[in-house]
Design an enzyme around this catalytic site. Sequence first.
Site, PDB file in Angstrom:
ATOM      1  N   ASN A   1       0.748  -1.383   0.061  1.00  0.00           N
ATOM      2  CA  ASN A   1       0.763  -0.302  -0.224  1.00  0.00           C
ATOM      3  C   ASN A   1       0.915   0.801  -0.168  1.00  0.00           C
ATOM      4  O   ASN A   1       1.701   0.637   0.081  1.00  0.00           O
ATOM      5  CB  ASN A   1      -0.623  -0.447   0.928  1.00  0.00           C
ATOM      6  CG  ASN A   1       0.122  -0.277   2.453  1.00  0.00           C
ATOM      7  OD1 ASN A   1       0.583   0.592   2.812  1.00  0.00           O
ATOM      8  ND2 ASN A   1      -0.426  -1.568   3.030  1.00  0.00           N
TER       9      ASN A   1
ATOM     10  N   ASP B   1      -4.716  -6.433   5.246  1.00  0.00           N
ATOM     11  CA  ASP B   1      -5.217  -7.420   5.960  1.00  0.00           C
ATOM     12  C   ASP B   1      -5.783  -9.056   5.640  1.00  0.00           C
ATOM     13  O   ASP B   1      -5.555  -9.652   6.211  1.00  0.00           O
ATOM     14  CB  ASP B   1      -6.820  -7.173   5.143  1.00  0.00           C
ATOM     15  CG  ASP B   1      -6.781  -5.435   6.428  1.00  0.00           C
ATOM     16  OD1 ASP B   1      -6.690  -5.555   7.377  1.00  0.00           O
ATOM     17  OD2 ASP B   1      -7.814  -4.473   5.781  1.00  0.00           O
TER      18      ASP B   1
ATOM     19  N   ASP C   1      -4.192  -9.945  13.201  1.00  0.00           N
ATOM     20  CA  ASP C   1      -4.342  -8.215  13.372  1.00  0.00           C
ATOM     21  C   ASP C   1      -3.160  -8.136  14.945  1.00  0.00           C
ATOM     22  O   ASP C   1      -4.150  -8.300  16.010  1.00  0.00           O
ATOM     23  CB  ASP C   1      -5.812  -7.831  13.861  1.00  0.00           C
ATOM     24  CG  ASP C   1      -6.063  -6.505  14.451  1.00  0.00           C
ATOM     25  OD1 ASP C   1      -5.377  -5.905  14.673  1.00  0.00           O
ATOM     26  OD2 ASP C   1      -7.253  -6.027  12.972  1.00  0.00           O
ATOM     27  N   ILE C   2      -2.355  -7.870  14.408  1.00  0.00           N
ATOM     28  CA  ILE C   2      -1.216  -7.120  15.912  1.00  0.00           C
ATOM     29  C   ILE C   2      -1.740  -6.366  16.376  1.00  0.00           C
ATOM     30  O   ILE C   2      -1.449  -7.196  17.695  1.00  0.00           O
ATOM     31  CB  ILE C   2       0.083  -6.480  14.891  1.00  0.00           C
ATOM     32  CG1 ILE C   2       0.614  -7.378  13.227  1.00  0.00           C
ATOM     33  CG2 ILE C   2       1.266  -6.758  15.658  1.00  0.00           C
ATOM     34  CD1 ILE C   2       1.224  -6.929  12.909  1.00  0.00           C
TER      35      ILE C   2
ATOM     36  N   PHE D   1      -4.270   3.039  14.390  1.00  0.00           N
ATOM     37  CA  PHE D   1      -5.022   4.423  14.052  1.00  0.00           C
ATOM     38  C   PHE D   1      -5.746   3.864  12.862  1.00  0.00           C
ATOM     39  O   PHE D   1      -5.861   2.627  13.030  1.00  0.00           O
ATOM     40  CB  PHE D   1      -3.484   4.311  12.662  1.00  0.00           C
ATOM     41  CG  PHE D   1      -2.188   4.975  13.578  1.00  0.00           C
ATOM     42  CD1 PHE D   1      -1.991   5.095  14.374  1.00  0.00           C
ATOM     43  CD2 PHE D   1      -2.606   6.898  13.401  1.00  0.00           C
ATOM     44  CE1 PHE D   1      -0.778   5.914  15.050  1.00  0.00           C
ATOM     45  CE2 PHE D   1      -1.797   7.908  13.643  1.00  0.00           C
ATOM     46  CZ  PHE D   1      -0.339   7.132  14.788  1.00  0.00           C
TER      47      PHE D   1
ATOM     48  N   LYS E   1     -13.551   0.669  16.674  1.00  0.00           N
ATOM     49  CA  LYS E   1     -11.946  -0.012  16.072  1.00  0.00           C
ATOM     50  C   LYS E   1     -10.912  -0.030  17.877  1.00  0.00           C
ATOM     51  O   LYS E   1     -10.409  -1.315  18.280  1.00  0.00           O
ATOM     52  CB  LYS E   1     -10.532   0.641  15.593  1.00  0.00           C
ATOM     53  CG  LYS E   1     -10.545   0.467  14.132  1.00  0.00           C
ATOM     54  CD  LYS E   1     -10.016   0.756  13.486  1.00  0.00           C
ATOM     55  CE  LYS E   1     -10.517   0.247  11.510  1.00  0.00           C
ATOM     56  NZ  LYS E   1     -10.108   0.796  10.428  1.00  0.00           N
TER      57      LYS E   1
HETATM   58  O1  C5P Z   1      -8.317  -2.952  11.020  1.00  0.00           O
HETATM   59  P1  C5P Z   1      -8.097  -1.136  10.262  1.00  0.00           P
HETATM   60  O2  C5P Z   1      -6.464  -2.429   9.094  1.00  0.00           O
HETATM   61  O3  C5P Z   1      -8.662  -0.207  10.109  1.00  0.00           O
HETATM   62  O4  C5P Z   1      -6.809  -1.157  11.796  1.00  0.00           O
HETATM   63  C1  C5P Z   1      -5.723  -0.105  11.509  1.00  0.00           C
HETATM   64  C2  C5P Z   1      -5.139  -0.144  13.051  1.00  0.00           C
HETATM   65  O5  C5P Z   1      -5.026  -1.382  13.690  1.00  0.00           O
HETATM   66  C3  C5P Z   1      -3.460   0.561  12.317  1.00  0.00           C
HETATM   67  O6  C5P Z   1      -3.215   1.001  14.275  1.00  0.00           O
HETATM   68  C4  C5P Z   1      -3.067  -0.797  12.354  1.00  0.00           C
HETATM   69  O7  C5P Z   1      -1.066  -0.273  12.399  1.00  0.00           O
HETATM   70  C5  C5P Z   1      -3.459  -1.885  13.247  1.00  0.00           C
HETATM   71  N1  C5P Z   1      -3.276  -3.192  12.277  1.00  0.00           N
HETATM   72  C6  C5P Z   1      -2.680  -4.467  12.974  1.00  0.00           C
HETATM   73  N2  C5P Z   1      -2.748  -5.656  11.931  1.00  0.00           N
HETATM   74  C7  C5P Z   1      -3.341  -5.834  10.892  1.00  0.00           C
HETATM   75  C8  C5P Z   1      -4.571  -4.983  10.675  1.00  0.00           C
HETATM   76  C9  C5P Z   1      -4.216  -3.881  11.538  1.00  0.00           C
HETATM   77  O8  C5P Z   1      -2.045  -3.565  13.769  1.00  0.00           O
HETATM   78  N3  C5P Z   1      -3.522  -6.801  10.705  1.00  0.00           N
END
Ligand code: C5P
Length: 398
Positions: free
Chosen positions: A210, A280, A306-307, A326, A340
């Site tokens: 991205n 994602d 999702d970290i 974020f 979130k």
């Molecule tokens: O769900 P979304 O991607 O919009 O969420 C954004 C937040 O979640 C950001 O803080 C991003 O660093 C974190 N994130 C993550 N691991 C993922 C997706 C998002 O840590 N797989």
Amino acid sequence: MSSLTGKRITLIITGSIAAYKAIELIRLLTKAGAEVEGVLTKGGAAFITPLSVEALTGKRVHTEMWDEHSYEMNHIELSRRADLIAIAPATAGIIAKIANGIGDDLASSVLLARNKPILLAPSMNTEMWENAAFRRNLAQAQADGAILVAPQTDTLACGETGIGKMAEPTSIFDAIETHFRSAETLSGKTAIVTSGGTIERIDSVRYISNFSSGKQGNAIALSLAQSGAKVSLVVGNTKEHAPKHPNIEIIPVESAEDMKVAVDAKLPADIFVGCAAVCDFRVSNKSDKKLKKEAGLDLQFEENPDIAKSVGTLRKEERPHLVIGFAAETDELIHHAQKKLVSKGCDLVVANDVSQGAIFGQDQNTVHFVTRESIQTLDTLLKSKVADAIVDWIRERL
Ligand code: C5P
């Protein structure tokens, strides 16, 4: 009361056309209550006179190693009696001397004999700024703890356009103020920051990613480090130079899975900031060899971990005290940010509107701080200032 009241700053002015701006910087600093003592190199004195510096600092300006009027050891004393040594403008030459420990005049000897933090506001032609030897010197100076006030991109005095114009005196002033406000307030704390985009491989030569530049995450890591926290910066795909600071450990990663492994390895920590744009999905049928177009393309995807959520929903004993995520959204920004906040177990979600698609790679950002209790909209700020605001938020809560 300003954080600068009573602070003593030794200001080294080196030979660049931007030297005249040091005069304005002195004015801002003294107005805010700081005591400034000037050091002018030979190059600096070619652009501005010692008299202008003396008139504004109210103190004798220093130009020579050995002073005919006293037995004072200028190069030692100028560091000992300062709280901070600022170099504005800082030429490529003085930065090379700092990086390599060369003391061949008063300014460079003060820097060599220093026992205080230093702050640099470089000023030079774009080719010099990009030069490989200069990049090494700047990285070394930063690794040794120098605080960088990055130059701007504009038409330069030489007539060329590019990066290299010294930051405005107000920005240098802000950086000095931030230094005194935040210095060491987070010392003893540990932080993990994720930054940049992740790379999800399709085959041996192609990937999905991205437009995340990593600028915001890197700025947060630097601001935390300058406040004394020990930072693990887990950084994915970015074109930015990673911030150099003795308190920052840089952990480069490629995919979301790698990022999760790197983050888990750094837990427990006091603070987690998830600023990375994590893909994602990853390609579940990625190929080790280059795919041939004749075979057509049939990509299958599976969801990435999702970290932020995995950190935010850890058991209380294992979870960082503060978890910050974020939300970059094109519509219903606050609503999505609030969702979130809850689903990822965050204490703060920093929400930004990316509907114009212009945030990625830009220097400025307009963000909202969304917590369970409140929504706060900040002014449009430089990403470094957004970082400082996030670190202020952290500081108030730790
Ligand atoms: O769900 P979304 O991607 O919009 O969420 C954004 C937040 O979640 C950001 O803080 C991003 O660093 C974190 N994130 C993550 N691991 C993922 C997706 C998002 O840590 N797989």
